[in-house]
Design a protein around this motif. Sequence first.
Motif, PDB file in Angstrom:
ATOM      1  N   TYR A 312     -34.732  -3.254 -18.875  1.00 60.01           N
ATOM      2  CA  TYR A 312     -33.932  -2.667 -17.653  1.00 60.01           C
ATOM      3  C   TYR A 312     -34.363  -1.559 -16.951  1.00 60.01           C
ATOM      4  O   TYR A 312     -34.375  -1.499 -15.627  1.00 60.01           O
ATOM      5  CB  TYR A 312     -32.676  -2.030 -18.208  1.00 60.01           C
ATOM      6  N   GLU A 313     -35.105  -0.582 -17.507  1.00 65.17           N
ATOM      7  CA  GLU A 313     -35.938   0.806 -16.893  1.00 65.17           C
ATOM      8  C   GLU A 313     -37.220   0.074 -16.275  1.00 65.17           C
ATOM      9  O   GLU A 313     -37.411   0.620 -15.188  1.00 65.17           O
ATOM     10  CB  GLU A 313     -35.885   1.752 -17.691  1.00 65.17           C
ATOM     11  N   ARG A 314     -38.123  -0.638 -16.909  1.00 65.94           N
ATOM     12  CA  ARG A 314     -39.252  -0.710 -16.385  1.00 65.94           C
ATOM     13  C   ARG A 314     -39.522  -1.805 -15.302  1.00 65.94           C
ATOM     14  O   ARG A 314     -40.416  -1.904 -14.455  1.00 65.94           O
ATOM     15  CB  ARG A 314     -40.052  -1.417 -17.694  1.00 65.94           C
ATOM     16  N   ALA A 315     -38.600  -2.983 -15.465  1.00 62.25           N
ATOM     17  CA  ALA A 315     -38.788  -3.998 -14.768  1.00 62.25           C
ATOM     18  C   ALA A 315     -37.682  -4.263 -13.463  1.00 62.25           C
ATOM     19  O   ALA A 315     -37.563  -5.344 -12.871  1.00 62.25           O
ATOM     20  CB  ALA A 315     -38.718  -5.369 -15.541  1.00 62.25           C
ATOM     21  N   LEU A 316     -36.868  -3.396 -13.501  1.00 61.75           N
ATOM     22  CA  LEU A 316     -35.682  -3.267 -12.432  1.00 61.75           C
ATOM     23  C   LEU A 316     -36.156  -2.165 -11.632  1.00 61.75           C
ATOM     24  O   LEU A 316     -36.620  -1.213 -12.005  1.00 61.75           O
ATOM     25  CB  LEU A 316     -34.517  -3.340 -12.816  1.00 61.75           C
ATOM     26  N   ALA A 317     -35.835  -2.198 -10.191  1.00 58.24           N
ATOM     27  CA  ALA A 317     -35.843  -1.075  -9.322  1.00 58.24           C
ATOM     28  C   ALA A 317     -34.315  -0.584  -8.907  1.00 58.24           C
ATOM     29  O   ALA A 317     -33.609  -1.122  -8.399  1.00 58.24           O
ATOM     30  CB  ALA A 317     -36.583  -1.356  -7.959  1.00 58.24           C
ATOM     31  N   GLY A 318     -33.919   0.305  -9.791  1.00 61.51           N
ATOM     32  CA  GLY A 318     -32.521   0.887  -9.522  1.00 61.51           C
ATOM     33  C   GLY A 318     -31.688  -0.272  -9.918  1.00 61.51           C
ATOM     34  O   GLY A 318     -30.212  -0.223  -9.089  1.00 61.51           O
ATOM     35  N   GLY A 319     -31.877  -1.015 -11.040  1.00 63.51           N
ATOM     36  CA  GLY A 319     -30.938  -1.992 -11.188  1.00 63.51           C
ATOM     37  C   GLY A 319     -31.037  -3.491 -10.546  1.00 63.51           C
ATOM     38  O   GLY A 319     -30.437  -4.579 -10.635  1.00 63.51           O
ATOM     39  N   GLN A 320     -31.843  -3.370  -9.515  1.00 69.33           N
ATOM     40  CA  GLN A 320     -32.222  -4.440  -8.515  1.00 69.33           C
ATOM     41  C   GLN A 320     -33.162  -5.344  -9.104  1.00 69.33           C
ATOM     42  O   GLN A 320     -34.503  -4.796  -9.277  1.00 69.33           O
ATOM     43  CB  GLN A 320     -32.572  -3.939  -7.035  1.00 69.33           C
ATOM     44  N   ALA A 321     -33.102  -6.650  -9.342  1.00 72.11           N
ATOM     45  CA  ALA A 321     -34.145  -7.667  -9.836  1.00 72.11           C
ATOM     46  C   ALA A 321     -35.099  -8.040  -8.702  1.00 72.11           C
ATOM     47  O   ALA A 321     -34.505  -8.108  -7.527  1.00 72.11           O
ATOM     48  CB  ALA A 321     -33.414  -8.613 -10.421  1.00 72.11           C
ATOM     49  N   GLY A 322     -36.235  -8.517  -8.997  1.00 72.40           N
ATOM     50  CA  GLY A 322     -36.933  -9.153  -8.106  1.00 72.40           C
ATOM     51  C   GLY A 322     -38.014  -8.054  -7.439  1.00 72.40           C
ATOM     52  O   GLY A 322     -38.961  -8.699  -6.985  1.00 72.40           O
ATOM     53  N   ASN A 323     -38.078  -6.941  -7.649  1.00 71.56           N
ATOM     54  CA  ASN A 323     -38.861  -6.065  -7.026  1.00 71.56           C
ATOM     55  C   ASN A 323     -40.272  -5.752  -7.780  1.00 71.56           C
ATOM     56  O   ASN A 323     -41.381  -5.378  -7.505  1.00 71.56           O
ATOM     57  CB  ASN A 323     -38.520  -4.582  -6.811  1.00 71.56           C
ATOM     58  N   PHE A 324     -40.295  -6.522  -9.175  1.00 75.27           N
ATOM     59  CA  PHE A 324     -41.353  -6.517 -10.184  1.00 75.27           C
ATOM     60  C   PHE A 324     -41.609  -8.001 -10.368  1.00 75.27           C
ATOM     61  O   PHE A 324     -40.682  -8.600 -10.710  1.00 75.27           O
ATOM     62  CB  PHE A 324     -41.156  -5.535 -11.382  1.00 75.27           C
ATOM     63  N   PRO A 325     -42.834  -8.503 -10.366  1.00 82.64           N
ATOM     64  CA  PRO A 325     -43.160  -9.749 -11.144  1.00 82.64           C
ATOM     65  C   PRO A 325     -42.766  -9.378 -12.560  1.00 82.64           C
ATOM     66  O   PRO A 325     -43.233  -8.324 -12.990  1.00 82.64           O
ATOM     67  CB  PRO A 325     -44.490 -10.134 -10.837  1.00 82.64           C
ATOM     68  N   VAL A 326     -42.206 -10.444 -13.367  1.00 83.06           N
ATOM     69  CA  VAL A 326     -41.941 -10.220 -14.657  1.00 83.06           C
ATOM     70  C   VAL A 326     -42.564 -11.164 -15.513  1.00 83.06           C
ATOM     71  O   VAL A 326     -42.882 -12.272 -15.286  1.00 83.06           O
ATOM     72  CB  VAL A 326     -40.404 -10.151 -14.749  1.00 83.06           C
TER      73      VAL A 326
END
Length: 392
Positions: A312-326
Amino acid sequence: MTTRARTTTVTWSQANARRLDRQFLSEAASSAGHAARDAAGAAGAMLGAHAQVLSAAELSVGLRAPGTTRTDVRTALWTDRTLVKTFGPRGTVHLLPAAELAMWTGALSALPRGGSPFPKHARMTPDQVEAVVAAVADALTGAELTIDELSSEVISRTGPWAGDLVMPGFQEMWPRWRQVLHLAGHRGALCYAANRGRKATYTNPGTVPMPAGEATAELVRRYLRAYGPATPGHFAQWLAAPRGWAGQLFEDLAGAGAIEEVAFEDCGGAWVAAGDTRFPSAPPRGVRLLPYFDAFTIASRPRERLFPGAAYERALAGGQAGNFPVLLVDGTVAGVWHQRRSGRRIAVTVEPLSPLDARRTRALEEQVAGLGEVMEGTPELTVGKVAVGAHA
């Protein structure tokens, strides 16, 4: 919303496994030979491929339709016209199946419009909005225009007020009329055409939107099939629609027997399409790499279950999904990754949040090889820290 008896109970694991199956992302679907038939089929299954970054959309599509390359996606867009690039959910650019564009435009044009985010002097009256949409449709019929060419045509058809430089753009001010560009797409008056050199162009797809009631009902059914069980709030977030409007829509569809309520772990009551209550018994298995803004990571709720713990901390941007490939491991986010292309070479760095065993490492290597096939390059895998930040 009225409470009704819930005859089915669904766990997070069951819901997640079914979503992965229906997105052609599960190990079970792959072993059974289930995959999208083509680019349009893949885009339809995920309810549109987010295409602000076109290479990410190409990868989202190709990973769901084995054998499909980025060239195939572009051919579907610009030659075969089985895909359309236009403004989709949340007003963002998506690849949508051309055969479903009437449904999409009917549903998206039915969304209630909120208040204008622009200062009073920059806003448009309802009559001006309608005049601009009509001018866009007229100017683009039988034509492919750059944004500057379209701007000239819109201003000539409406009046100089449409050209007032009052809308903040990228380090410049844009003409007033551009604040309804995405609305013209939602109304079916505009979609993207092939680039002219480095410049984007637009055209009129000639689509007649489906009647609003029929279109919104169909979109809810497709959404619940792909991402259910889901609440009206989940649907509203995915579509960027008012929660009250979504709640009333679900209430009406429930009253008509089109959807039914189930008990969903962590959510209480949630909804599926009527009769669509079968779920896998086995938990998700397998390793997947998903690109920026992949539809699965954006639409799957509750988000904290898909992005557990450190994810949740590493792969989201302020709780927003999609900003990192996962990196997905057994159906949940377990890391991030990044690719850097130089010619045919694609350097792929994957950062797992916990060490991968030998079986999962082999599966990751297979995923990287598949990425190379879609992107028509030669991938090289490095497992280590991803230094690149979130996409804006």
